[in-house]
Design a protein around this motif. Structure first.
Motif, short mmCIF file in Angstrom:
data_model
loop_
_atom_site.label_atom_id
_atom_site.label_comp_id
_atom_site.label_asym_id
_atom_site.label_seq_id
_atom_site.Cartn_x
_atom_site.Cartn_y
_atom_site.Cartn_z
N SER A 1 50.85 74.83 -0.78
CA SER A 1 51.19 73.49 -0.33
C SER A 1 50.06 72.99 0.56
N VAL A 2 49.85 71.70 0.60
CA VAL A 2 48.70 71.10 1.28
C VAL A 2 49.19 70.02 2.25
N ALA A 3 48.72 70.10 3.51
CA ALA A 3 48.99 69.06 4.50
C ALA A 3 47.65 68.62 5.08
N GLU A 4 47.49 67.32 5.33
CA GLU A 4 46.21 66.83 5.82
C GLU A 4 46.14 66.89 7.35
N TYR A 5 44.93 66.97 7.85
CA TYR A 5 44.65 66.86 9.27
C TYR A 5 43.82 65.61 9.53
N ILE A 6 43.94 65.08 10.70
CA ILE A 6 43.16 63.90 11.09
C ILE A 6 42.08 64.33 12.05
N SER A 7 40.88 63.99 11.76
CA SER A 7 39.75 64.44 12.55
C SER A 7 39.47 63.49 13.70
N ALA A 8 39.33 64.06 14.91
CA ALA A 8 39.01 63.22 16.06
C ALA A 8 37.59 62.71 16.01
N THR A 9 36.73 63.34 15.23
CA THR A 9 35.32 62.90 15.18
C THR A 9 35.10 61.76 14.22
N CYS A 10 36.13 61.39 13.48
CA CYS A 10 36.03 60.24 12.57
C CYS A 10 36.53 59.02 13.33
N SER A 11 35.59 58.34 13.99
CA SER A 11 35.97 57.26 14.92
C SER A 11 36.06 55.90 14.25
N ASN A 12 35.47 55.74 13.05
CA ASN A 12 35.61 54.47 12.35
C ASN A 12 35.48 54.74 10.86
N PRO A 13 35.92 53.80 10.01
CA PRO A 13 35.98 54.06 8.58
C PRO A 13 34.65 54.36 7.92
N THR A 14 33.55 54.12 8.56
CA THR A 14 32.27 54.30 7.89
C THR A 14 31.63 55.65 8.15
N ASN A 15 32.20 56.46 9.01
CA ASN A 15 31.57 57.75 9.29
C ASN A 15 32.53 58.91 9.07
N CYS A 16 33.38 58.79 8.05
CA CYS A 16 34.41 59.80 7.81
C CYS A 16 34.02 60.81 6.74
N ALA A 17 32.85 60.70 6.12
CA ALA A 17 32.44 61.67 5.11
C ALA A 17 32.33 63.06 5.74
N ASP A 18 32.83 64.04 5.06
CA ASP A 18 32.81 65.44 5.49
C ASP A 18 33.58 65.67 6.77
N LYS A 19 34.49 64.75 7.15
CA LYS A 19 35.21 64.89 8.40
C LYS A 19 36.69 65.19 8.21
N ALA A 20 37.16 65.18 6.97
CA ALA A 20 38.59 65.44 6.73
C ALA A 20 38.83 66.94 6.58
N ALA A 21 40.08 67.32 6.71
CA ALA A 21 40.44 68.73 6.59
C ALA A 21 41.84 68.82 6.00
N ALA A 22 42.16 70.00 5.42
CA ALA A 22 43.48 70.23 4.82
C ALA A 22 44.02 71.57 5.29
N PHE A 23 45.29 71.59 5.63
CA PHE A 23 45.97 72.81 6.04
C PHE A 23 46.74 73.34 4.84
N LEU A 24 46.40 74.57 4.38
CA LEU A 24 47.03 75.18 3.21
C LEU A 24 47.98 76.29 3.65
N SER A 25 49.06 76.40 2.95
CA SER A 25 49.99 77.51 3.18
C SER A 25 50.60 77.92 1.85
N TRP A 26 50.97 79.22 1.74
CA TRP A 26 51.51 79.74 0.48
C TRP A 26 52.41 80.93 0.78
N ALA A 27 53.24 81.26 -0.18
CA ALA A 27 54.14 82.40 -0.03
C ALA A 27 53.39 83.70 -0.32
#
Length: 778
Positions: free
Chosen positions: A383-409
Motif C-alpha cells: 500500500s502507498v501513502a504520500e508524504y508532503i515535502s517541506a522543501t517544496c515551497s512553491n509549485p515550480t521547485n517540486c521536482a524530485d521532492k516528493a516521497a511515498a511511504f510503503l507498507s506491506w504484510a
C-alpha cells in the motif's frame, strides 16, 4: 419155523461183531478235530486281534497326519505363531478335535530379507549437529561426520543406493505412476478417492495431488504398489488401515480388490507385495487422534526383479523426493542440502530401464518439508501513502521532492527469518502511456532496536517527481512499486505491483514553520518529568526523562536511532551561556544535561549555569535526520537551582542491547512423518519397511498418555533429523531385519491304544507361501 441159510447166518454174526465200534472212531475223529480246529481257531482269534491293533495303529497314524494337514491349512498363521528365530521354544497349535491329539511347531531356521553383508546402518541422521535422540541410541546408528564447509562431503563415501553393511542406504526413487487419482469415489467431497469393497474402502497406486483424509468407521486397504503424494495424507480418528498385502491382513486383499471392487479404475498399477509411499512437494504422513483411535499398519514392501520401475521401492515403506532441482548441477547426480553452515549433497534419482535419470526429467516435485533453505513467499502488493515535502515551497521547485511511504504484510518466510526486502519502482511521465522497466530504489529497512525479529515491513521512498497542485511540471510522474523478500533461503519472486497508478503530489506549505512529516516525531517524545522540580537536580546536572517513540507511524515510518535534548539559554544575557546538550541511544529514556563547574571562571561556561533560565527541546533521530517539531506545550523554562550534593545514581552506565541473533541457516520444517498424540485415544502405528527421507524429519510424540500408544518404525531410517518425545514402552524407531522365510518343524502326537507321531519340515514365507521339505509318520 423159518430156516436160515448159511450166508444169512454169517451176516448176522458179522453185525453182531460191529456193534460199538463207531464210538472209538468218533473219539478218534474228535481228537483229530481238536488237534486241527483249536489251533485254527486260536490262529483266527489271533489274526482278528492283530487286525484290531493294526487298525488302531492306522487310525493313530491318520490322526497324526491329519494334525499336520490341519496345521498347513494356514501357513501364514504358522509364520506368525511359531516363533521368531531358530531354536525358539516349540509353540502349541490348534489341531483336530480328538482326545489325545496335539500339535506343536518350532522354528528351526530363518532366512532374513537382508543377508549379514547387506545390513546398513540402522538409523542415520544427516543434518549437522542433529544427533540421534538418546532414546534411540544403538552402536549400529550413524550421524553425519561433516562439521564445516571444508569437509561437507565426509559422509558421501558412506552412502549407497543399495543396502550394504557399513553404509547409509539412500535408495533411488521408483518410477512415478502418472495416473492422477483425483476424483472422489464416494461422493462425500473429502477427496478420499477410495473405491468401495463391501464395507471396506480401497485405494489404488497412483499419484495423489490433493489432500487425502482416511477415517473410520469403515476399514481401509491400500493395494500393493507405489503411491506418490504431493499433499498430505492424514489418518484421522477411527481409521483402521492396512497398507499393502503381507503379514497383517486387511479388510480385503490385492486379488479381491482387483476383481470385486466397485467401479474399479481402468489401470490398477498393482506391483509387488506391500506398498511404498513417496512424498514430494507438500506431502506429509500425518496421524491425528484428536477424533478417536487410529490404527495404521504398513506391511513390508517386496518388489520383484522383473518390475524394474518399482524395484527401487523393494524393502522401503516411505521415501521423499529430495533437493532443489534448480541447483546448477549439470550431471543431475546430486542435489544440495544446507545443514548448519554445511552444504551436503544427496541423490534425487530414479532408475528407468536400468539407467539413472534426474528427477527433473520425469516431473518429480521435491519435498518442501526439508531443512534445505528455500526462498520466502512473495510479499503482497504494497500500500502507498504520500508524504508532503517541506522543501517544496512553491509549485515550480517540486521536482524530485516528493516521497511515498510503503507498507506491506509479512509473507510466509518458509522457515527462515526474512532479513531484508528489495523495493522496486517504475514510472511513467504524465504524457506517456506505458511504464518503464523496474529498478531497485533505496528504501532503508534496518531496525536497530530489533533483537531477532524480521526486517521491517515499511519504508519511505524519496526523490520522486511529485505532482504540483496546478500540475504544471512535465516531470510529474505516476509510479508503481513492488517488493521482494530476502532470507538465507534466497530471494522470493517479486510480489505484485501496487494497484493502479500512484500519483504523488509535492505540495508546498503555506506559512508558518515548515515541518517535514518524514522527520516528524509525535508528542509522546516530550519530557515527562517535572522540569522545575529540584528532585531532578543533581550535582552533575539536571536529569531529563521522556517516553520513547512507539509505533513506526510516530517516527515518520523509520526506526529511531537515538534522541537529543537541547537546553537553549533565554533571558537578558543568553549569549553568555552556551547551548547545553545530552544524547541517548534509541533504547534509553533519559539523559543528564551537565551542570557548569562553579570553579570555571566566566565566560568559559560549558554546562548549565546555576540560576540561568533555559528552554528544553526534544529531538528524535532516525536515518533521514532529526525531528524539528517544537515542544508542545510551549518551551519550558528551566532554572538549575538548589543542586543536590549526590551523584546521579539514576543513570547507570549505558549497556547497549545485544545484537540480533544470527538467523539459523537451516529450518525446522513440518515433519514428513508427523505423529503427535493430542488425546488419550490409542495410536497403533506399524511401519515395517525402511524410511528414506534424507532431507526430511520424523516427529513422534506420545503426549501425556504415552503408554496408550504404540508407534513403531521397525525397518530402519535415514533422515535429516529425528525428534521424539514422550515415547512409551511400546513405541520405538529401530531396525529389524525382517524374516522373509522360516523353516518350521511341525509335530503331531497321538496318545491312545497306539501312540503315533508325525513330523513335517516346511519352508514358509511371510506372505504364506510354503514348500514341503520332509514328511514322516510313525
Amino acid at each position: 419155523m423159518t430156516r436160515v441159510g448159511a450166508p444169512q447166518r454169517r451176516r448176522v454174526a458179522a453185525n453182531g461183531r460191529d456193534t460199538g465200534s463207531v464210538l472209538p472212531l468218533v473219539l478218534v475223529l474228535m481228537v483229530i478235530g481238536a488237534l486241527v480246529v483249536l489251533p485254527l481257531m486260536n490262529y483266527a482269534i489271533t489274526v482278528m486281534r492283530a487286525g484290531e491293533v493294526e487298525s488302531d495303529k492306522t487310525r493313530s497314524l491318520e490322526y497324526a497326519r491329519a494334525g499336520l494337514r490341519t496345521a498347513l491349512t494356514s501357513t501364514a498363521s504358522l509364520y506368525d505363531n511359531c516363533g521368531g528365530f531358530a531354536g525358539d521354544v516349540p509353540r502349541n497349535l490348534a489341531s483336530i478335535d480328538l482326545a489325545g491329539v496335539s500339535s506343536t511347531c518350532q522354528v528351526v531356521g530363518t532366512t532374513n530379507y537382508l543377508s549379514n553383508d547387506q545390513v546398513p546402518f540402522h538409523l542415520a541422521t544427516l543434518q549437522i549437529d542433529q544427533p540421534i535422540p538418546p532414546e534411540l541410541e544403538d552402536p549400529r546408528n550413524y550421524t553425519n561426520p561433516s562439521a564445516a564447509p571444508d569437509d561437507e562431503d565426509l559422509w558421501q563415501p558412506d552412502r549407497s543406493p543399495n543396502p550394504a553393511v557399513g553404509t547409509v542406504w539412500v535408495p533411488n526413487l521408483p518410477v512415478r505412476p502418472e495416473i492422477d487419482r483425483t476424483t472422489p469415489a464416494r461422493g462425500d467431497g473429502d477427496y478420499s478417492r477410495a473405491m468401495s469393497f463391501g464395507t471396506c474402502d480401497v485405494y489404488f497406486p497412483g499419484t495423489y495431488t490433493e489432500p487425502v483424509a482416511v477415517r473410520g468407521p469403515r476399514p481401509t486397504y491400500f493395494v500393493s504398489g507405489v503411491y506418490y503424494f504431493e499433499s498430505t495424507i492424514t489418518f484421522e480418528g477411527g481409521a483402521d488401515v492396512v497398507v499393502g498385502a503381507g503379514e497383517t491382513e486387511g479388510c480385503t486383499g490385492d486379488i479381491d480388490a482387483l476383481n470385486y471392487v466397485s467401479n474399479p479404475p481402468e489401470s490398477t498399477l498393482i506391483s509387488g507385495v506391500g506398498a511404498t509411499f513417496v512424498f514430494g512437494h507438500e506431502g506429509q504422513f500425518i496421524v491425528d487422534n484428536s477424533g478417536g483411535a487410529v490404527d495404521v499398519v504398513m506391511n513390508q514392501r517386496y518388489a520383484d526383479d522383473s518390475e524394474e520401475g518399482a524395484l527401487p521401492s523393494d524393502g522401503v515403506s516411505i521415501m521423499t523426493v529430495n533437493g532443489d532441482l534448480d541447483d546448477g548441477d549439470p550431471t543431475g547426480d546430486v542435489l544440495p542440502l544446507f545443514v548448519d553452515d554445511v552444504l551436503a549433497t544427496l541423490p534425487a534419482n530414479v532408475t528407468v530401464n536400468g539407467e539413472i535419470v534426474n528427477v527433473a526429467d520425469d516431473g518429480y516435485v521435491p519435498s518442501v518439508h526439508t531443512p534445505e533453505p528455500i526462498p520466502p513467499e512473495a510479499p503482497a502488493a504494497p500500500s502507498v501513502a504520500e508524504y508532503i515535502s517541506a522543501t517544496c515551497s512553491n509549485p515550480t521547485n517540486c521536482a524530485d521532492k516528493a516521497a511515498a511511504f510503503l507498507s506491506w504484510a509479512t509473507p510466509d518466510d518458509n522457515g527462515f527469518v526474512i532479513t531484508d526486502y528489495v523495493v522496486e519502482v517504475r514510472s511513467k511521465r504524465r504524457n506517456q502511456s506505458s511504464y518503464g522497466s523496474w529498478s531497485p530504489t533505496p528504501c532503508p529497512l534496518d531496525a536497530p532496536w530489533a533483537t531477532g525479529a524480521a526486517a521491517r515491513v515499511s519504508c519511505t521512498v524519496q526523490g520522486l517527481n511529485g505532482y504540483s497542485n496546478p500540475g504544471l511540471s512535465s516531470n510529474e510522474s505516476d509510479y508503481q512499486f513492488r517488493v521482494t523478500a530476502v532470507s538465507y533461503g534466497g530471494s522470493s519472486d517479486p510480489g505484485p505491483e501496487s494497484p493502479g497508478d500512484t500519483r504523488i503530489y509535492a505540495r508546498p506549505y503555506s506559512g508558518g514553520i515548515a515541518v517535514d512529516p518524514l522527520l516528524s516525531v509525535a508528542d509522546p517524545v516530550q519530557p515527562i518529568n517535572d522540569l522545575g522540580s529540584p528532585t531532578t537536580n543533581f550535582a552533575d546536572g539536571k536529569l531529563i526523562s521522556w517516553n520513547p517513540v512507539g509505533e513506526p507511524s510516530d517516527s515518520g515510518g523509520l526506526p529511531i536511532d537515538g534522541y537529543r535534548v537541547v537546553a537553549t539559554p533565554v533571558g537578558p544575557n543568553p549569549g553568555g551561556h552556551p547551548l547545553v546538550e545530552c544524547s541517548a541511544n534509541w533504547d534509553q529514556t533519559s539523559c543528564l544535561l551537565p551542570a557548569d563547574d562553579p570553579d570555571t571562571p566566566a565566560p568559559a561556561f560549558e554546562g548549565l549555569v546555576r540560576g540561568a533560565p533555559y528552554r528544553i527541546t526534544m529531538h528524535a533521530i532516525n536515518e533521514l535526520g532529526e525531528s524539528s517539531l517544537p515542544p508542545s506545550p510551549p518551551p519550558t523554562l528551566v532554572f538549575l537551582d538548589g543542586l543536590s550534593d549526590s551523584e546521579v545514581d539514576a543513570l547507570p552506565p549505558y549497556t547497549p542491547p545485544p545484537p540480533p541473533p544470527t538467523p539459523a541457516i537451516y529450518r525446522t520444517p513440518p515433519a514428513i512423518i508427523e505423529v503427535v498424540a493430542s488425546s488419550a485415544s490409542p495410536i497403533q502405528l506399524d511401519i515395517a519397511g525402511y524410511v528414506s527421507m534424507p532431507q526430511g524429519r520424523i516427529e513422534l510424540d506420545g503426549g501425556s498418555s504415552a503408554e496408550q500408544h504404540a508407534m513403531r518404525l521397525t525397518g530402519g531410517a535415514v533422515t535429516a533429523r529425528i525428534d521424539v518425545a514422550n515415547l512409551g514402552t511400546n513405541s520405538r524407531i529401530e531396525f529389524e531385519n525382517p524374516s522373509t522365510q522360516k523353516t518350521i518343524l511341525i509335530v503331531t502326537t497321538v496318545n491312545g491304544d497306539y501312540d503315533a507321531r508325525a513330523e513335517a519340515v516346511v519352508q514358509v514365507n511371510a506372505n504364506g507361501g510354503w514348500a514341503l521339505n520332509s514328511w514322516e509318520a510313525e
